[in-house]
Every structure is written in structure tokens, then in C-alpha cells.
Motif scaffolding. Structure first.
Motif, mmCIF file in Angstrom:
data_model
loop_
_atom_site.group_PDB
_atom_site.id
_atom_site.type_symbol
_atom_site.label_atom_id
_atom_site.label_comp_id
_atom_site.label_asym_id
_atom_site.label_seq_id
_atom_site.Cartn_x
_atom_site.Cartn_y
_atom_site.Cartn_z
ATOM 1 N N ALA A 117 88.115 -41.962 -0.019
ATOM 2 C CA ALA A 117 87.094 -42.662 0.684
ATOM 3 C C ALA A 117 87.666 -43.058 1.980
ATOM 4 C CB ALA A 117 86.359 -43.791 -0.124
ATOM 5 N N GLY A 118 87.084 -42.849 3.185
ATOM 6 C CA GLY A 118 87.337 -43.325 4.332
ATOM 7 C C GLY A 118 88.086 -42.273 5.097
ATOM 8 N N GLY A 119 88.236 -41.163 4.496
ATOM 9 C CA GLY A 119 89.006 -39.775 4.845
ATOM 10 C C GLY A 119 88.089 -38.702 5.458
ATOM 11 N N THR A 120 88.724 -37.964 6.171
ATOM 12 C CA THR A 120 87.903 -36.732 6.768
ATOM 13 C C THR A 120 88.796 -35.734 6.525
ATOM 14 O OG1 THR A 120 87.082 -38.120 8.250
ATOM 15 C CG2 THR A 120 86.985 -35.552 8.929
ATOM 16 N N THR A 121 88.142 -34.495 6.301
ATOM 17 C CA THR A 121 89.011 -33.180 5.844
ATOM 18 C C THR A 121 89.730 -32.891 7.176
ATOM 19 O OG1 THR A 121 87.071 -31.707 6.333
ATOM 20 C CG2 THR A 121 87.372 -32.326 3.931
ATOM 21 N N PRO A 122 90.926 -32.198 6.967
ATOM 22 C CA PRO A 122 91.745 -31.676 8.061
ATOM 23 C C PRO A 122 90.944 -30.842 9.099
ATOM 24 C CG PRO A 122 93.014 -31.389 6.256
ATOM 25 C CD PRO A 122 91.507 -31.688 5.706
ATOM 26 N N ASP A 123 90.035 -30.160 8.406
ATOM 27 C CA ASP A 123 89.432 -29.184 9.637
ATOM 28 C C ASP A 123 88.065 -29.949 10.453
ATOM 29 O OD1 ASP A 123 87.336 -29.386 7.637
ATOM 30 O OD2 ASP A 123 87.167 -27.478 6.978
ATOM 31 N N GLY A 124 88.180 -31.406 10.049
ATOM 32 C CA GLY A 124 86.945 -32.041 10.455
ATOM 33 C C GLY A 124 85.439 -32.023 9.982
ATOM 34 N N ARG A 125 85.521 -31.102 9.008
ATOM 35 C CA ARG A 125 84.296 -30.813 8.486
ATOM 36 C C ARG A 125 83.383 -31.877 7.561
ATOM 37 N NH1 ARG A 125 81.965 -27.476 4.480
ATOM 38 N NH2 ARG A 125 84.057 -27.494 3.223
ATOM 39 N N ILE A 126 84.116 -32.681 6.885
ATOM 40 C CA ILE A 126 83.411 -33.602 5.937
ATOM 41 C C ILE A 126 84.264 -34.991 6.034
ATOM 42 C CG2 ILE A 126 82.480 -34.152 3.748
ATOM 43 C CD1 ILE A 126 82.400 -31.159 3.183
ATOM 44 N N SER A 127 83.438 -35.918 6.212
ATOM 45 C CA SER A 127 84.100 -37.615 5.898
ATOM 46 C C SER A 127 83.579 -37.964 4.734
ATOM 47 C CB SER A 127 83.677 -38.223 7.265
ATOM 48 O OG SER A 127 84.488 -37.722 8.271
#
Ligand code: FES
Length: 165
Positions: A117-127
Motif C-alpha cells: 500500500a502506498g506503492g506503484t508498480t515500477p512500470d507506472g501502471r498501478i498504484s
């Protein structure tokens, strides 16, 4: 601008039931400018973050200048202004959802996407964000994906949904 304690606040930015929880909180606090931080906390607990529409609404509802609302929202690192990902998944960790398996949902998302929680996938797809109650307790456990509430969701269900984004 002063808003009377029993006056209905300004119109919410979106037709979304979660705003009712925010409105209840605003009324309980008396719709006063000194309730700003508590109301911002409530908005973040309900939506997972504070976007521009939410800040405008809070500004109007409490009679606080928009610049001050923005200043407070950006000063405290606790407040999330915007999820960084293209898509947003908010997992409710309120009591009803927690009892009905929200922890397993968060774990599955962690295992699937590798983020907490609070993170975003490295590809910027999903937070991934967490909220305290989405106002959908009868459908617990509930998650919100891109502003759409999904109730009685299973870990498999949420994984499928996220993989389809
Ligand atoms: S506790 Fe999850 S929607 Fe209320």
C-alpha cells in the motif's frame, strides 16, 4: 465565507457515495476552517488520496482559501496528492472488510504486483492504496479500482481485475 454547521456543504465533485462519509464528518466538525486537517484526513481515508477536485470541495465546504488547503495538503508528507500509477486500486481495510478478508486481498496484490500500500508498480501502471472505510461495508471486502467500487471481492477476483487493466 462561513458555512453554518447545519447547512449542507458544497456539492461534492463526483456522484460517488464515498462523499457522504466526508459530508458527515464535515457536519460533525461544524464545517469550520479549523477542521481542515481532520477533514483532509477523512478524505484521504475514504479515497486514498487528495486530488484537485477534493481540495476544491474541502475549500468550499469549510470556507478555507484554496491556497491554504493546497498548502496544508502539500506540507504534510502523510497526505498523498495523487497516485502515481495510470490505474489506482484502493483496498478497504476498515473493520468489516478486514474481518472479511481484506488482508488476503492485500497479500495477493503484493504477491501479484510486488507492491505494498502506498506503492506503484515500477512500470507506472498501478498504484495501490488503502482506505479505512469506503462506505460499502455490506459488500465487504471491497476495493475501488479506478473509482469503481467492487464488493465481495476475492483475492482471485482482484488479481484478475488488476491483470486485465
Ligand atoms: S469497512 Fe470496508 S467498506 Fe466499510
Amino acid at each position: 465565507m462561513t458555512v453554518a454547521a447545519d447547512a449542507p456543504p458544497a456539492s461534492p465533485p463526483r456522484d460517488d457515495k464515498r462523499w457522504r462519509q466526508v459530508d458527515v464528518r464535515i457536519r460533525r466538525l461544524g464545517a469550520r476552517p479549523d477542521a481542515l486537517i481532520e477533514v483532509l484526513h477523512t478524505v484521504q481515508e475514504v479515497f486514498g488520496y487528495l486530488d484537485d477536485d477534493a481540495l476544491s470541495y474541502v475549500s468550499e465546504a469549510l470556507g478555507v482559501p484554496p491556497s491554504r488547503v493546497l498548502g496544508v495538503a502539500t506540507f504534510y508528507s502523510h497526505f498523498v496528492r495523487k497516485p502515481q500509477g495510470e490505474h489506482t486500486c484502493v483496498v478497504c481495510m476498515g473493520t468489516a472488510c478486514y474481518i472479511n478478508g481484506a488482508g488476503a486481498i492485500l497479500n495477493r496484490i503484493h504477491d501479484t504486483l510486488g507492491i505494498d500500500a502506498g506503492g506503484t508498480t515500477p512500470d507506472g501502471r498501478i498504484s495501490l492504496l488503502r482506505a479505512r472505510c469506503l462506505g460499502a461495508c455490506s459488500m465487504a471486502p471491497a476495493v475501488v479500482v479506478d473509482d469503481e467500487v467492487h464488493g465481495r471481492i476475492s483475492p482471485d477476483g482482484v488479481q484478475q481485475m488488476l491483470e486485465a487493466l
